[in-house]
Enzyme design. Structure first.
Site, PDB file in Angstrom:
ATOM      1  CG  HIS A   1      -0.186  -0.001   2.539  1.00 19.87           C
ATOM      2  ND1 HIS A   1       0.296  -1.168   3.109  1.00 19.87           N
ATOM      3  CD2 HIS A   1       0.177   0.994   3.391  1.00 19.87           C
ATOM      4  CE1 HIS A   1       0.893  -0.897   4.246  1.00 19.87           C
ATOM      5  NE2 HIS A   1       0.843   0.429   4.437  1.00 19.87           N
TER       6      HIS A   1
ATOM      7  NE  ARG B   1      10.807   4.063   3.528  1.00 14.09           N
ATOM      8  CZ  ARG B   1      11.648   4.073   4.563  1.00 14.09           C
ATOM      9  NH1 ARG B   1      12.874   3.609   4.431  1.00 14.09           N
ATOM     10  NH2 ARG B   1      11.258   4.539   5.726  1.00 14.09           N
TER      11      ARG B   1
END
Length: 323
Positions: A177, A197
């Site tokens: 997301h 990340r």
């Protein structure tokens, strides 16, 4: 513990942050890159401090240590001990956040001695054509994913939704997301600051360095499945709490309110958090009155069962607790 609790927001400057939290939600900062306001936090090094009433100046850890189940609820205190289980934020993305995901509880415990991070978003404001990235368009393999990551073509396989005020997205662990540029939202999540990340738009920090990517850690933490739609469907009814998200970690209701509403929480063995996402309201409990404006948050301890909420304008609250 007979007090409604407000806390001093913990503001976080971010490479992607902007000015909406200051200009729209009236947070106190002269910076132009505030990305997050941590409204209620028990993250190590970022513990919320009470800003009102007789308990002003005490932090959340002190409150839990002193009041235990009175604050948390019996079942929650027995399960979590002196660790507050939720992290409550407002987020302003002037630029897109990195594409990321969070590990599940077991993986987070094994690797980071932390909880996992299931979360949800409630969009408070979105610029024209602003979007959120949530999940894959169709199921992929880890090999396909890595090929797209290497070719910088991740967006070809990710689901991108244009969003507007009131849109809700549930983000379980493993779901890829990102919050797109121009979105301001309320975020409710497990107490955890563990993020993997996977792509950061090749964006340098002000000093020319780049933020760390977690390519290897993410591979076995990603949920590669896909859904037809990722947006939560819910209904609103005036002066009624309507459920929008429920999972083992938290339940969130939406409460549109105008006028006066008496609420009884005898059915809950939990604290209840209210986030004001529109308008302004007044909370009353015995001789205590607390105002809550858009962008403010209040914590109702588990031992307080009867409250009155008054609004002289069209307002909206998120009501958060644990079942």
């Amino acid at each position: 513990m007979k007090q409604l609790l407000k806390f001093t927001p913990i503001l976080k400057d971010k490479i992607w942050g902007g000015e909406k939290l200051i200009k729209v939600l009236n947070k106190d900062s002269d910076r132009t890159d505030i990305g997050e306001s941590w409204e209620l936090s028990d993250v190590k090094g970022d513990t919320s401090v009470v800003s009102n009433g007789g308990l002003k100046g005490k932090d959340l850890k002190e409150l839990i240590s002193e009041y235990k189940a009175e604050l948390m609820g019996e079942k929650i205190y027995n399960h979590f001990g002196e660790k507050f289980p939720l992290l409550i934020k407002f987020i302003d993305a002037k630029e897109a956040l990195s594409i990321q995901l969070h590990p599940h509880d077991d993986l987070a415990k094994e690797r980071h001695d932390s909880f996992g991070k299931t979360e949800m978003w409630y969009v408070m404001q979105a610029d024209e054509k602003a979007n959120l990235i949530v999940g894959f368009q169709k199921e992929v393999t880890s090999t396909e994913y890595l090929e797209h990551l290497e070719n910088k073509s991740l967006l070809d396989i990710l689901n991108v939704d244009e969003v507007s005020k009131g849109d809700v997205y549930f983000i379980p662990t493993g779901r890829v997301h990102a919050i797109g540029a121009g979105v301001m939202l309320a975020e409710i999540q497990q107490t955890s600051d563990i993020t993997y990340r996977i792509y950061d738009w090749d964006r340098p920090n002000p000093d020319g360095t780049y933020r760390e990517l977690h390519t290897e850690e993410a591979i076995d933490a990603i949920d590669y499945s896909a859904q037809e739609s990722y947006k939560s469907v819910y209904s609103k009814e005036q002066n009624t709490s309507s459920e929008i998200v429920s999972c083992p970690y938290f339940t969130t209701n939406v409460l549109p309110i105008e006028g006066e509403l008496s609420i009884n929480h005898n059915d809950k063995d939990s604290f209840v958090i209210y986030m004001c996402v529109e308008g302004s309201v007044e909370f009353k409990y015995e001789n205590q009155t607390e105002k809550l404006k858009t962008g403010e948050t209040i914590l109702v301890p588990a031992c307080i069962k009867d409250i009155t909420i008054i609004s002289e304008e069209k307002s909206e609250l998120l009501e958060v607790y644990i079942k």
